[in-house]
Design an enzyme around this catalytic site. Structure first.
Site, PDB file in Angstrom:
ATOM      1  N   HIS B  35       6.975   5.269  13.011  1.00 54.81           N
ATOM      2  CA  HIS B  35       5.925   5.797  12.128  1.00 54.81           C
ATOM      3  C   HIS B  35       6.545   6.570  10.974  1.00 54.81           C
ATOM      4  O   HIS B  35       7.326   7.500  11.204  1.00 54.81           O
ATOM      5  CB  HIS B  35       5.018   6.715  12.957  1.00 54.81           C
ATOM      6  CG  HIS B  35       3.903   7.333  12.151  1.00 54.81           C
ATOM      7  ND1 HIS B  35       3.658   8.687  12.151  1.00 54.81           N
ATOM      8  CD2 HIS B  35       2.972   6.778  11.330  1.00 54.81           C
ATOM      9  CE1 HIS B  35       2.619   8.942  11.369  1.00 54.81           C
ATOM     10  NE2 HIS B  35       2.194   7.806  10.849  1.00 54.81           N
ATOM     11  N   HIS B  59      -3.089   6.059   4.586  1.00 53.32           N
ATOM     12  CA  HIS B  59      -3.285   4.960   5.532  1.00 53.32           C
ATOM     13  C   HIS B  59      -4.318   3.942   5.067  1.00 53.32           C
ATOM     14  O   HIS B  59      -4.421   2.862   5.655  1.00 53.32           O
ATOM     15  CB  HIS B  59      -3.711   5.517   6.902  1.00 53.32           C
ATOM     16  CG  HIS B  59      -2.648   6.337   7.560  1.00 53.32           C
ATOM     17  ND1 HIS B  59      -2.499   7.680   7.331  1.00 53.32           N
ATOM     18  CD2 HIS B  59      -1.653   5.989   8.434  1.00 53.32           C
ATOM     19  CE1 HIS B  59      -1.470   8.148   8.050  1.00 53.32           C
ATOM     20  NE2 HIS B  59      -0.942   7.142   8.715  1.00 53.32           N
ATOM     21  N   ARG B 134      -0.297  16.617  -8.441  1.00 54.85           N
ATOM     22  CA  ARG B 134       0.360  15.760  -7.448  1.00 54.85           C
ATOM     23  C   ARG B 134       0.142  16.364  -6.084  1.00 54.85           C
ATOM     24  O   ARG B 134       0.690  17.430  -5.760  1.00 54.85           O
ATOM     25  CB  ARG B 134       1.862  15.681  -7.769  1.00 54.85           C
ATOM     26  CG  ARG B 134       2.668  14.885  -6.741  1.00 54.85           C
ATOM     27  CD  ARG B 134       2.485  13.391  -6.926  1.00 54.85           C
ATOM     28  NE  ARG B 134       3.187  12.600  -5.909  1.00 54.85           N
ATOM     29  CZ  ARG B 134       2.605  12.151  -4.785  1.00 54.85           C
ATOM     30  NH1 ARG B 134       1.349  12.446  -4.517  1.00 54.85           N
ATOM     31  NH2 ARG B 134       3.301  11.405  -3.943  1.00 54.85           N
ATOM     32  N   CYS B 181       7.258  14.405 -11.973  1.00 59.79           N
ATOM     33  CA  CYS B 181       7.208  13.668 -10.707  1.00 59.79           C
ATOM     34  C   CYS B 181       8.295  12.600 -10.715  1.00 59.79           C
ATOM     35  O   CYS B 181       8.532  11.953 -11.735  1.00 59.79           O
ATOM     36  CB  CYS B 181       5.830  13.020 -10.557  1.00 59.79           C
ATOM     37  SG  CYS B 181       5.670  12.044  -9.061  1.00 59.79           S
ATOM     38  N   TYR B 289      11.823  10.011  -1.795  1.00 55.75           N
ATOM     39  CA  TYR B 289      12.439  10.610  -2.979  1.00 55.75           C
ATOM     40  C   TYR B 289      13.951  10.381  -3.012  1.00 55.75           C
ATOM     41  O   TYR B 289      14.736  11.292  -3.151  1.00 55.75           O
ATOM     42  CB  TYR B 289      12.119  12.112  -3.058  1.00 55.75           C
ATOM     43  CG  TYR B 289      10.648  12.377  -3.298  1.00 55.75           C
ATOM     44  CD1 TYR B 289      10.085  12.093  -4.536  1.00 55.75           C
ATOM     45  CD2 TYR B 289       9.829  12.883  -2.299  1.00 55.75           C
ATOM     46  CE1 TYR B 289       8.733  12.314  -4.771  1.00 55.75           C
ATOM     47  CE2 TYR B 289       8.474  13.112  -2.527  1.00 55.75           C
ATOM     48  CZ  TYR B 289       7.942  12.823  -3.764  1.00 55.75           C
ATOM     49  OH  TYR B 289       6.613  13.046  -3.991  1.00 55.75           O
TER      50      TYR B 289
END
Lengths: 439, 439
Positions: B35, B59, B134, B181, B289
Site C-alpha cells: 500500500h 483513492h 497545495r 510545488c 518527491y
C-alpha cells in the site's frame, strides 16, 4: 622617420604614448583606455612592444596586428632599429618545466594543455603530470626559502607566513577536489560559432587530492572569530598535490584550492590574500570569466551586467568510446564511460546515457572513488566517473551516444550548445555527443 | 455472503485484513505490504473503506478500484449493508476555508489550486488569497489556544512551545521567499507522456513575505551551540504571511518556511519537529518527491536510488502573453512578462527571451521587487519578475515565444521536456513556450 629618442619622449597620456614594433612607430595614446589588459600597457610606453608580446603571448594574433596598424605614425630610424634588434630578448618561457609529451597542447607559450580524453577517466585521481595545465604567463619560479604569503585585511594587522609556517603551524588537511577550466569544451561552442579563447576539448577538467593548511585556520589564527569564518567551503592553502610538493605548473610553492568553483579562482603561486567585503577589482574577476546571452556580441557586451563565474553548473562528458571510433558488433555490447561533476559542492546523483541521440535513456553506474568516504551534504567536491554497459541495438550500424548528468539540486545539463553559446566560450555544458560506427 | 461480524473479525495480518466497499467484501491481507500509504490502511481493517476514501481522496481513481477488485472474496449480507449505509458519513472537507473563486482548481477535495497565470506576475508579493494552494488532506482546524509545538531531539530534552511563546520569546523575523510545488508545470510533462499527479499549469509557484521565529533561535534556546546551527538557511517557524496571521490554507497557526527548497518541505500546521542525524523516514521524504530518469517506469522504479528533492533547479515561465493569445500588430511591439526563480538561494541573474522559438535571444529586464534590499550571496530566496519589450519581427504572423533563465551558479534550464520527463512529473523546468498570433 623618428629617432628612438623621440619615441622615448612619449611615455605618458599627457605627452602621448608611443611604441615601436618591427621598425614601425605607433601612437597608441587613444588605445590605452580600451586595452583589455588595462594600463599595464604603459610599461611598454616609449619602447619596443616585442619583449612584452613575447611575455603576453595572447598578442600573437592577426587581429591584434590589425588594431596596432591603425595607430601607425611613422618608421623608426634605420640606425635605431639596428640597435634595438641587437638586444637579445631572452625567452621568458625558457624556465618553464618539462611537460609530459602525451598532453594535447592548446598553446605552448603560455603552456595550456589537456590530457588525452580517452585516458582521463582511467583514474579517479588524475596523475599530476597529465592534470590539465592552464597558464596565462610563464611559470613563475619561486624560491621556497624566501617565499612569504602576505595576508591582509585582518583584525590584528597583516600577516607574512613562510612556507614552513604554513606547514608547521597549522594542521595539514587534504581535500579531493575536481578543478575545471571555465573554457572546458569550448571547442563545441567554436563549432557552432567562433568564440575567443583556447580551443579546449572535453579534458580541461581533472581531479586531485590537495594537501595544505585550511584558509580558515589561518584566518582564525589572525584573529577572526569562529562564527565569522565558515568551514563549509573547505578552502585550502595547498602545498601538496597527490601527496607530493605542488608541481611548478600547478602553483609551487602555494596555491589556493576553492572546491566547487571555477578553476580561475584556484589561484596558483599565490603571494597575497586580502580579506575584503568588496569583490576583487582584478581583470579576471571583473572583465573575464563571465557568462552572457547568445545574443550578446563584442559590440554590446557590458561586463558589469553579469556576475563573475564562481560555482560552475553541472557537467558530464563521454571519454570512451572516442568520437569517430568503431565498436565491435560481435561483442553485442557497448561500454560507455565518462566523468560527471557539478559546482558548489553539489553531488552528481545520476548520469543518463542514450545510444540513439537522446531519444531513449539508460542510467549509468556511478563510481565515487575507492576508499573515498561519502561527502557531507553540499560538500561533494570531486567528480564521479561513470560507466554503462548496454546491449548494442540490433542491426545498428552507427550509434550517436549522448550523456547528461543530474546533480543533487536536480540541475540538469542543457540539450544543445547554440542557446548557451557566449562570446567568451565559457560554461559549455550541453549534452556531450559522440558518434561511433559498429564494425 | 459474509456478515459484518465476520468481516470485523479480520483486523490484523495474523487473522487477515478484510474490508468492505459498496457491499463487496475484500481480503486485502496481501496488499497491506505494498500500500503506497503504508500501514495506515490497517485503520480501515474490519470495516468499510468509504469513510477513509472520502478522507484520502487520492483513492477516487479507476485503477484503485481495479486493484481492489482483485481481492474480492464475497458480498456483505444485505441486512448489514443496509445498516452500514444508514450511517451518514460527514464530509471531512466541510470545514475547509472558503477560497477565492478566481483560482484554477486542480482538485477540490483535497483542495489544490493555482492562480490564473496571467495575473501571477502582476504583483511581486502574491496576495495570500491567490497564492497557490497545495493540500493532501482536509485543512486541519487548530485551536490556537491549545496549540503546542513539540521540539524533540534536543540536548536539554524536549520542548513544548505555545503560539504565544513563539511570538513573544523569540524576535520576529521576516523573509520574502518563493515557494514552488515540485509538480509545477507538470501539465507539460503530461503532454508528452502521462505522469501521475495533479495537472499543474505554470502557476504552482508564488511569492510571499513570511514572518515568524527563526528555527535557529528556538534551537539555540534549547541548548544548541551557535556553531552547530547555521543561520544561512533563514529557516522560519512562520505564523505570519504577508503581514497577517497565516491563513488556514497556508498552515495556521504555524508552518515551516525553508527558503530555497521544494514546497513539500515547507510543512504546514506543523506540530512536531525532531532534530535528527537521520533523514526522515516519512512517505513524503522517502517514497515521493524524487526525480528519476526518463527511462524509469513504474515497474523499474527504485525509490531508494534517488535523493529526495530538496533544492529545486532553475525555473522560469512566461505569464503574458498567454498561450494562444493574439498581440496587436499595429503596436509594432510586443511585451513579454514572466517569473524566474532558482532553488538553494541561487539568484536569477539573467532571463533570455526568444520570439522565434529559440533561434535568437534577447535579454529581459529583471525586477527584484521594490523596496527589497539585494539578498546576501547564496540567500536569494525570492523570485524575480521580468519583462521584455521588443519590436515585432517585420511581417510576423505568429510568434513562438520562449524563455529560459540563468542562476548565479550559471545553471540553465534544459531545452525540452521529454529528456527530463519522469514518472512522477516533478522538476518540470524546460524552456517555457507560448504561441501567439499577430493580429
Amino acid at each position: 622617420v623618428f629617432t628612438q629618442e623621440e619615441v622615448t619622449s612619449h611615455r605618458s597620456l599627457e605627452d602621448g604614448v608611443w611604441v615601436t614594433y618591427r621598425g614601425g612607430v605607433y601612437d597608441i595614446t587613444e588605445f590605452v583606455a580600451v586595452h583589455p589588459g588595462g594600463d599595464k600597457i604603459l610599461l611598454a610606453a616609449g619602447g619596443a612592444l616585442e619583449p612584452f608580446w613575447s611575455l603576453y603571448a595572447v598578442h600573437n594574433q592577426e587581429h591584434v596586428l590589425e588594431i596596432l596598424s591603425e595607430y601607425k605614425v611613422g618608421e623608426l630610424s634605420a640606425e635605431d632599429l639596428k640597435k634595438q634588434r641587437s638586444v637579445q630578448t631572452a625567452d621568458p618561457y625558457s624556465s618553464d618545466p618539462v611537460r609530459h609529451p602525451g598532453l594535447r597542447v592548446n598553446s605552448l607559450k603560455p603552456f595550456n594543455a589537456e590530457p588525452p580524453s580517452e585516458i582521463l577517466s582511467d583514474s579517479y585521481i588524475t596523475p599530476s603530470a597529465i592534470f590539465f595545465k592552464r597558464n596565462h604567463l610563464p611559470v613563475p619560479r619561486v624560491d621556497p626559502g624566501s617565499y612569504r604569503l602576505q595576508v591582509e585585511g585582518l583584525p590584528g594587522g597583516a600577516l607574512a607566513l613562510t612556507l614552513e609556517d604554513l606547514k608547521t603551524k597549522f594542521p595539514k588537511h587534504t581535500v579531493t577536489a575536481t578543478l575545471q577550466c571555465a573554457g572546458n569544451r569550448r571547442s563545441e561552442m567554436n563549432e557552432v560559432k567562433q568564440v575567443k579563447g583556447l580551443n579546449w576539448g572535453i579534458a580541461a577538467i581533472s581531479n586531485a587530492t590537495w594537501g595544505g593548511a585550511k584558509l580558515r585556520d589561518v584566518l582564525l589564527a589572525a584573529g577572526y572569530r569562529p562564527e565569522a569564518v565558515s568551514e563549509d567551503g573547505d578552502v585550502l592553502l595547498a602545498y601538496e598535490m597527490n601527496g607530493e610538493d605542488l608541481p611548478a605548473d600547478h602553483g609551487y610553492p602555494l596555491r589556493v584550492v576553492v572546491p566547487g568553483t571555477v578553476g580561475a579562482r584556484n589561484v596558483k603561486w599565490v603571494g597575497r590574500i586580502t580579506v575584503s567585503a568588496e569583490e576583487s577589482g582584478s581583470h579576471w574577476q571583473q572583465n573575464d570569466y563571465k557568462g552572457f546571452s547568445p545574443g550578446t556580441d563584442w559590440d554590446t557586451v557590458d561586463y558589469k551586467s553579469a556576475p563573475a563565474i564562481q560555482e560552475l553548473p553541472v557537467q558530464s562528458a563521454i571519454t570512451s568510446p572516442a568520437d569517430g571510433a568503431a565498436v565491435e558488433g560481435s561483442s553485442q555490447e557497448v561500454t560507455v564511460r565518462g566523468y560527471a561533476w557539478s559546482g558548489g559542492g553539489r553531488e552528481v546523483v545520476r548520469v543518463d546515457v542514450s545510444l540513439d541521440g537522446g531519444k531513449t535513456w539508460q542510467v549509468a553506474r556511478l563510481e565515487g572513488g575507492q576508499d573515498q568516504a561519502p561527502p557531507p551534504p553540499g560538500r561533494a567536491w570531486a567528480w564521479k566517473l561513470w560507466e554503462l554497459q548496454a546491449p548494442l541495438p540490433p542491426g545498428a550500424q552507427e550509434l550517436e551516444i549522448v550523456c547528461k548528468a543530474v546533480d543533487s539540486s536536480y540541475n540538469v545539463q542543457p540539450d544543445s550548445v547554440l542557446p548557451i553559446w557566449n562570446l567568451r566560450g565559457v560554461l559549455s555544458n550541453a549534452w556531450h555527443r559522440v558518434r561511433v560506427k559498429v564494425r
